[in-house]
Design a protein around this motif. Structure first.
Motif: not given
Length: 169
Positions: A8-10, A14-18, A48-50
């Motif tokens: 959840s900290k990511d 991740v939003y910015s990266l994508v 597990e798949l994120s």
């Protein structure tokens, strides 16, 4: 490079990266980062798949596999795969796909689908989904709609794909 499960900290990173990864992509609707957030909060999400790829403590890539259905069978959908532009063409996408496939196999999933480059995904074993008996959704190029069987002894599948509602397909 470290491949690990997203936490959840990511989420903000991740939003910015994508968003950054798809800013210059040939095929993008500009909403991939919102799709990731929506999928993460939906019923098709598989924690597990994120997965995250870290290089020197920096998040450089992300991949997500979520649940879908082909006929009555549960399958995975690989979407999206994101790598920051400065880290592209360095094997990060490959590492994320291979790690995701390995985890998916352990979890017992038999198939993964992807809508993507017919030049990139076949190197991982993806083939046109029609070859598996999976119907290509309206408006999607059959060359870009692919599938892979993840297990040695898979049950044949066929039919129409039902994506998670977040995809809007």
């Amino acid at each position: 490079m470290l491949i690990r499960q997203e936490t959840s900290k990511d989420c903000n990173m991740v939003y910015s990266l994508v968003k950054d990864a798809f800013a210059t992509a040939e095929y993008s609707d500009g909403n991939e980062q919102d799709l990731v957030d929506a999928l993460r909060n939906g019923v098709a999400f598989i924690p597990e798949l994120s997965l995250i790829a870290e290089i020197d403590g920096r998040i450089a890539g992300h991949i997500m596999f979520t649940k879908a259905r082909v006929g009555e069978d549960t399958v995975l959908v690989l979407a999206p795969l994101s790598v920051l532009p400065e880290f592209q063409k360095q094997g990060i996408g490959t590492a994320l796909i291979e790690a995701g496939h390995k985890i998916a196999k352990k979890l017992g999933y038999q198939y993964s689908l992807v809508l993507g480059s017919e030049k990139y995904y076949p190197r991982f074993g993806y083939r046109p989904a029609e070859q598996f008996g999976i119907e290509v959704p309206d408006g999607i190029s059959s060359a870009n709609f692919m599938a892979i069987n993840l297990q040695d002894n898979v049950k044949p599948i066929s039919g129409t794909v039902t994506y998670a509602k977040e995809f809007g397909i």
